[in-house]
Design a protein around this motif. Structure first.
Motif, PDB file in Angstrom:
ATOM      1  N   ASP A  41      92.827  18.508  63.304  1.00 11.28           N
ATOM      2  CA  ASP A  41      91.495  18.750  62.744  1.00 11.28           C
ATOM      3  C   ASP A  41      90.569  19.398  63.772  1.00 11.28           C
ATOM      4  O   ASP A  41      89.550  19.980  63.406  1.00 11.28           O
ATOM      5  CB  ASP A  41      90.862  17.434  62.273  1.00 11.28           C
ATOM      6  CG  ASP A  41      91.657  16.744  61.175  1.00 11.28           C
ATOM      7  OD1 ASP A  41      92.508  17.403  60.538  1.00 11.28           O
ATOM      8  OD2 ASP A  41      91.439  15.538  60.973  1.00 11.28           O
ATOM      9  N   HIS A  46      96.034  14.041  62.177  1.00 15.00           N
ATOM     10  CA  HIS A  46      95.269  14.896  61.259  1.00 15.00           C
ATOM     11  C   HIS A  46      94.788  14.064  60.080  1.00 15.00           C
ATOM     12  O   HIS A  46      95.186  12.927  59.902  1.00 15.00           O
ATOM     13  CB  HIS A  46      96.095  16.107  60.792  1.00 15.00           C
ATOM     14  CG  HIS A  46      97.279  15.763  59.946  1.00 15.00           C
ATOM     15  ND1 HIS A  46      97.924  16.681  59.163  1.00 15.00           N
ATOM     16  CD2 HIS A  46      97.959  14.609  59.749  1.00 15.00           C
ATOM     17  CE1 HIS A  46      98.934  16.123  58.531  1.00 15.00           C
ATOM     18  NE2 HIS A  46      98.980  14.870  58.867  1.00 15.00           N
ATOM     19  N   ARG A  77      91.069  24.341  61.804  1.00 11.03           N
ATOM     20  CA  ARG A  77      89.897  23.604  61.324  1.00 11.03           C
ATOM     21  C   ARG A  77      89.596  24.005  59.882  1.00 11.03           C
ATOM     22  O   ARG A  77      89.563  25.170  59.525  1.00 11.03           O
ATOM     23  CB  ARG A  77      88.696  23.879  62.219  1.00 11.03           C
ATOM     24  CG  ARG A  77      87.554  22.907  61.949  1.00 11.03           C
ATOM     25  CD  ARG A  77      86.469  22.964  62.982  1.00 11.03           C
ATOM     26  NE  ARG A  77      86.973  22.398  64.240  1.00 11.03           N
ATOM     27  CZ  ARG A  77      86.770  22.956  65.424  1.00 11.03           C
ATOM     28  NH1 ARG A  77      86.104  24.066  65.531  1.00 11.03           N
ATOM     29  NH2 ARG A  77      87.248  22.383  66.509  1.00 11.03           N
TER      30      ARG A  77
END
Length: 138
Positions: free
Chosen positions: A72, A14, A78
């Motif tokens: 992500d 991430h 998101r």
């Protein structure tokens, strides 16, 4: 209050937004050891808090959704900063859903409190803890 704890782990990728995160703003990996403590004031008819095997399997299924993934790219995450604190809540919510679906067995309806701790290293961790009982159908 009685409790049992189950443990698993996950590896994720991430990136975090904001100057406070310094180099962690770039895509990076993290490995978390995840502890889940399930609490209830009285033991069930079998003398347990919850079936430990079922609790461990449910935790594993929740983590499978995140494990070896770039957070992500997960639609539900998101645009969010997937900090260790946020991920502790994500795991908590996933386990509440598992309890509601009966994945931890019939005795799990007596669970009143749950604590989820993600250890990001041997010196740092984050926890989310809340009541569970009010979230469960009785």
């Amino acid at each position: 209050m009685y409790s049992v704890t189950v443990r698993d782990h996950m590896m994720i990728a991430h990136s975090l937004k904001g100057q406070v995160f310094g180099p962690a703003q770039r895509l990076h990996g993290a490995t978390y050891v995840v502890d889940v403590e399930l609490k209830r004031p009285e033991l069930d008819a079998d003398g347990i808090v919850v079936d430990i095997g079922r609790a461990a399997a449910a935790l594993h299924r929740v983590l499978e959704e995140l494990n070896y993934r770039n957070l992500d790219e997960i639609p539900s995450l998101r645009g969010r900063n997937t900090t260790t604190e946020v991920l502790a809540r994500v795991v908590f919510d996933g386990l509440v859903t598992a309890i509601m679906r009966g994945e931890l067995g019939p005795g799990a309806d007596g669970i009143e409190q749950m604590r989820v701790t993600l250890h990001e290293s041997h010196i740092a961790s984050a926890t989310f803890e809340a009541a569970v009982g009010g979230r469960l159908p009785r």
